[in-house]
Design a protein around this motif. Structure first.
Motif, PDB file in Angstrom:
ATOM      1  N   SER A 126       0.798  -1.233   0.000  1.00 26.21           N
ATOM      2  CA  SER A 126       0.000   0.000   0.000  1.00 26.21           C
ATOM      3  C   SER A 126       0.823   1.271   0.000  1.00 26.21           C
ATOM      4  N   ASP A 127       2.102   1.161   0.284  1.00 25.17           N
ATOM      5  CA  ASP A 127       2.952   2.343   0.390  1.00 25.17           C
ATOM      6  C   ASP A 127       3.817   2.457  -0.864  1.00 25.17           C
ATOM      7  N   GLU A 128       3.770   3.583  -1.529  1.00 32.84           N
ATOM      8  CA  GLU A 128       4.494   3.752  -2.797  1.00 32.84           C
ATOM      9  C   GLU A 128       6.007   3.666  -2.619  1.00 32.84           C
ATOM     10  N   ARG A 129       6.488   3.840  -1.382  1.00 36.61           N
ATOM     11  CA  ARG A 129       7.930   3.699  -1.155  1.00 36.61           C
ATOM     12  C   ARG A 129       8.377   2.240  -1.287  1.00 36.61           C
ATOM     13  N   PHE A 130       7.439   1.314  -1.161  1.00 32.64           N
ATOM     14  CA  PHE A 130       7.771  -0.099  -1.216  1.00 32.64           C
ATOM     15  C   PHE A 130       7.159  -0.784  -2.424  1.00 32.64           C
ATOM     16  N   PHE A 131       5.933  -0.486  -2.736  1.00 30.55           N
ATOM     17  CA  PHE A 131       5.213  -1.233  -3.764  1.00 30.55           C
ATOM     18  C   PHE A 131       5.928  -1.142  -5.101  1.00 30.55           C
ATOM     19  N   GLY A 132       6.165  -2.295  -5.678  1.00 26.65           N
ATOM     20  CA  GLY A 132       6.804  -2.346  -6.990  1.00 26.65           C
ATOM     21  C   GLY A 132       8.311  -2.360  -6.935  1.00 26.65           C
ATOM     22  N   GLY A 133       8.882  -2.165  -5.733  1.00 26.74           N
ATOM     23  CA  GLY A 133      10.326  -2.105  -5.696  1.00 26.74           C
ATOM     24  C   GLY A 133      10.992  -3.136  -4.826  1.00 26.74           C
ATOM     25  N   LEU A 134      10.212  -4.085  -4.314  1.00 19.75           N
ATOM     26  CA  LEU A 134      10.762  -5.024  -3.337  1.00 19.75           C
ATOM     27  C   LEU A 134      11.239  -6.330  -3.924  1.00 19.75           C
ATOM     28  N   TYR A 135      10.982  -6.566  -5.191  1.00 13.80           N
ATOM     29  CA  TYR A 135      11.128  -7.918  -5.673  1.00 13.80           C
ATOM     30  C   TYR A 135      12.565  -8.295  -6.013  1.00 13.80           C
ATOM     31  N   GLY A 136      13.501  -7.405  -5.752  1.00 11.97           N
ATOM     32  CA  GLY A 136      14.871  -7.732  -6.083  1.00 11.97           C
ATOM     33  C   GLY A 136      15.701  -8.200  -4.909  1.00 11.97           C
ATOM     34  N   GLY A 137      15.225  -8.110  -3.666  1.00 17.50           N
ATOM     35  CA  GLY A 137      16.045  -8.534  -2.554  1.00 17.50           C
ATOM     36  C   GLY A 137      15.343  -8.388  -1.233  1.00 17.50           C
ATOM     37  N   GLY A 138      16.053  -8.774  -0.152  1.00 13.24           N
ATOM     38  CA  GLY A 138      15.433  -8.812   1.157  1.00 13.24           C
ATOM     39  C   GLY A 138      15.607  -7.566   1.989  1.00 13.24           C
ATOM     40  N   LEU A 139      16.551  -6.686   1.646  1.00 15.97           N
ATOM     41  CA  LEU A 139      16.832  -5.539   2.490  1.00 15.97           C
ATOM     42  C   LEU A 139      15.604  -4.679   2.691  1.00 15.97           C
ATOM     43  N   LEU A 140      14.864  -4.404   1.626  1.00 16.01           N
ATOM     44  CA  LEU A 140      13.693  -3.554   1.738  1.00 16.01           C
ATOM     45  C   LEU A 140      12.581  -4.247   2.512  1.00 16.01           C
ATOM     46  N   VAL A 141      12.503  -5.556   2.439  1.00 16.54           N
ATOM     47  CA  VAL A 141      11.544  -6.275   3.271  1.00 16.54           C
ATOM     48  C   VAL A 141      11.886  -6.047   4.743  1.00 16.54           C
ATOM     49  N   GLU A 142      13.135  -6.152   5.085  1.00 15.54           N
ATOM     50  CA  GLU A 142      13.558  -5.906   6.457  1.00 15.54           C
ATOM     51  C   GLU A 142      13.256  -4.471   6.877  1.00 15.54           C
ATOM     52  N   VAL A 158      -8.617  -4.553  -2.266  1.00 16.63           N
ATOM     53  CA  VAL A 158      -9.489  -3.475  -1.797  1.00 16.63           C
ATOM     54  C   VAL A 158      -8.606  -2.318  -1.365  1.00 16.63           C
ATOM     55  N   PRO A 159      -9.143  -1.097  -1.291  1.00 15.16           N
ATOM     56  CA  PRO A 159      -8.343   0.016  -0.799  1.00 15.16           C
ATOM     57  C   PRO A 159      -7.858  -0.237   0.630  1.00 15.16           C
ATOM     58  N   ALA A 160      -6.637   0.164   0.923  1.00 14.88           N
ATOM     59  CA  ALA A 160      -6.065  -0.088   2.248  1.00 14.88           C
ATOM     60  C   ALA A 160      -6.910   0.518   3.357  1.00 14.88           C
ATOM     61  N   GLU A 161      -7.496   1.684   3.087  1.00 13.39           N
ATOM     62  CA  GLU A 161      -8.274   2.359   4.131  1.00 13.39           C
ATOM     63  C   GLU A 161      -9.586   1.646   4.444  1.00 13.39           C
ATOM     64  N   SER A 162     -10.005   0.697   3.596  1.00 14.03           N
ATOM     65  CA  SER A 162     -11.259  -0.023   3.842  1.00 14.03           C
ATOM     66  C   SER A 162     -11.049  -1.307   4.637  1.00 14.03           C
ATOM     67  N   SER A 164      -8.361  -8.120  10.304  1.00 14.96           N
ATOM     68  CA  SER A 164      -9.333  -9.209  10.212  1.00 14.96           C
ATOM     69  C   SER A 164      -9.090 -10.038   8.961  1.00 14.96           C
ATOM     70  N   ALA A 165      -8.672  -9.380   7.898  1.00 15.43           N
ATOM     71  CA  ALA A 165      -8.387 -10.056   6.628  1.00 15.43           C
ATOM     72  C   ALA A 165      -7.508  -9.136   5.793  1.00 15.43           C
ATOM     73  N   LEU A 166      -6.825  -9.716   4.809  1.00 14.00           N
ATOM     74  CA  LEU A 166      -5.982  -8.935   3.903  1.00 14.00           C
ATOM     75  C   LEU A 166      -6.143  -9.494   2.485  1.00 14.00           C
ATOM     76  N   PRO A 167      -7.278  -9.155   1.833  1.00  8.98           N
ATOM     77  CA  PRO A 167      -7.539  -9.708   0.490  1.00  8.98           C
ATOM     78  C   PRO A 167      -6.602  -9.116  -0.553  1.00  8.98           C
ATOM     79  N   ALA A 168      -6.105  -9.986  -1.434  1.00 10.01           N
ATOM     80  CA  ALA A 168      -5.183  -9.559  -2.491  1.00 10.01           C
ATOM     81  C   ALA A 168      -5.529 -10.300  -3.780  1.00 10.01           C
ATOM     82  N   ARG A 169      -4.996  -9.791  -4.888  1.00 10.38           N
ATOM     83  CA  ARG A 169      -5.220 -10.430  -6.193  1.00 10.38           C
ATOM     84  C   ARG A 169      -3.926 -10.382  -6.989  1.00 10.38           C
ATOM     85  N   PHE A 170      -3.855 -11.239  -7.999  1.00 11.28           N
ATOM     86  CA  PHE A 170      -2.649 -11.347  -8.809  1.00 11.28           C
ATOM     87  C   PHE A 170      -2.999 -12.147 -10.055  1.00 11.28           C
ATOM     88  N   THR A 171      -2.092 -12.183 -10.986  1.00  8.48           N
ATOM     89  CA  THR A 171      -2.290 -12.996 -12.185  1.00  8.48           C
ATOM     90  C   THR A 171      -2.093 -14.456 -11.815  1.00  8.48           C
TER      91      THR A 171
END
Length: 411
Positions: A228-244, A345-349, A362-369
């Motif tokens: 949900s945060d643009e600082r992370f979304f789309g940029g994490l898939y190359g390594g673990g540092l950003l996950v940490e 769903v939107p994060a705020e919902s 309570s839940a964290l619904p997500a979707r993907f290909t």
């Protein structure tokens, strides 16, 4: 509440009054001063005098149990050494490999569908399955442990769940007495502290309870931030540092256990000008202490170990390194399996579970290909029950997550 000073009067539940520490320095003062603040809730004056509702929902978390969390002094040191020394024997490579196996199993259940509840279909079963392996649970015992803890955490038929949990733990201890293994349960039995069977039951209960619920919420809260945060979304898939980094931010700003660590002043005292009556409950708001305005100018320079999400002092979390390793591995593996995953769903919902102590979705619904199914005979469908949403997840829970995973792994 900060208007009251470093601590504020609160009502945790109807008829249950307490003081909540919201100041970082004051929180450390309480956490690191066992001579002035006891953890033994048998000394809770209002409870001793019969002024508290016996059916209060907070007593399950605050009432006394004979385990390391509620012990002080020499008894705490003896139990703590048995717990800490056993946990210290965990091999990081072994933990990482098991997280990989469990993550692969769970992803195999939903990656062909295109949708998933990342809390209930991923973070929750992953934590159960990893802890089952670390404590050496057999297929039958592991299924019963999961059923018992799930009922307690979710508030479903709590009495029956407690009986199931107690029975499974008695069975686990008896099995490990007869046939020790390379696991935490066996290591605790071998410890020089010479824990009795009853002591073993109570220490395992608190270790699992204090590990499973916060761990699954750490994973889910971390995934929420990442997706949900643009600082992370789309940029994490190359390594673990950003996950940490994401997990560290969660521990600072949205800790899975928001308010807890009940203490009782051994005498009438003051905390930064706030009066604390003897043997009245004082809780630490880890969420408030971590966001103390007094830290605002230096928070970016603070070490990732400076937050209080793991506690501090003699009762600090003894498994924080392994817990961080599990959460990091779980998130990395998920992002590798379904790299285009996004919130459905939107994060705020999103809804948060009500409760005094935790910060839990309570839940964290997500979707993907959806991933294309392999054409080989040994597909996920052939490997046993799935843990997907709705009826599929219900079938898996009835048949047993742990035994299903073990069957899948043998294929």
């Amino acid at each position: 509440m900060r208007a009251y000073g470093p601590a504020a009067p609160v009502e945790l539940a109807p008829g249950v009054d307490a003081t909540l520490v919201t100041d970082y320095a004051a929180a450390l003062q309480v956490l690191q001063n066992p001579d002035a603040f006891t953890r033994d809730s048998r000394r809770w004056r209002a409870l001793e005098d019969g002024f508290l509702p016996q059916d209060s929902p907070v007593l399950g978390m605050m009432g006394y149990r004979p385990n390391v969390l509620f012990a002080d002094g020499a008894e705490h040191l003896r139990l703590r050494q048995a717990v800490s020394d056993s946990l210290a024997r965990l091999d990081a490579y072994r933990v990482s490999r098991h997280v990989e196996r469990v993550s692969a199993y769970l992803a195999d259940q939903f990656k062909y569908k295109g949708t998933v509840d990342l809390l209930n279909d991923y973070a929750k079963p992953l934590t159960f399955l990893v802890f089952n392996e670390l404590f050496g649970a057999s297929a039958e015992i592991g299924d019963r442990l999961i059923h018992g803890f799930t009922g307690i955490f979710d508030g479903i038929d709590a009495e029956s769940a407690n009986q199931e949990l107690a029975g499974s733990l008695i069975q686990l201890v008896a099995q490990k007495r007869a046939e020790p293994g390379d696991d935490i349960t066996s290591w605790m039995m071998e410890h020089p502290a010479k824990l009795s069977d009853e002591e073993m039951l109570h220490q395992i209960t608190i270790m699992l309870g204090a590990g499973i619920e916060p761990e699954r919420n750490l994973i889910a809260n971390g995934l929420l931030l990442i997706l949900s945060d643009e600082r992370f979304f789309g940029g994490l898939y190359g390594g673990g540092l950003l996950v940490e980094d994401a997990l560290n931010e969660v521990l600072w700003n949205s800790p899975p256990i928001a308010n807890y660590a009940t203490h009782f002043p051994v005498r009438d005292t003051e905390l930064g000008g706030v009066k604390l009556p003897a043997y009245s409950p004082v809780l630490i708001s880890f969420a408030a202490a971590n966001t103390d305005p007094a830290l605002s100018s230096s928070r970016q320079m603070l070490s990732k170990r400076a937050h209080l999400a793991w506690g501090a002092g003699p009762h600090a979390c003894p498994i924080k390194e392994s817990a961080s390793l599990i959460a990091t591995g779980a998130i990395e593996r998920l992002l590798n399996e379904v790299p285009d995953i996004e919130l459905a769903v939107p994060a705020e919902s999103l809804e948060w579970r009500p409760g005094v102590f935790h910060r839990a979705l309570s839940a964290l619904p997500a979707r993907f290909t959806p991933v294309q199914r392999p054409t080989t005979p040994a597909t996920a469908a052939d490997r046993g029950p799935t843990v997907g949403s709705g009826q599929a997840r219900g079938r898996a829970e009835r048949k047993g997550w742990w035994s299903s995973f073990l069957n899948w792994w043998r294929v």
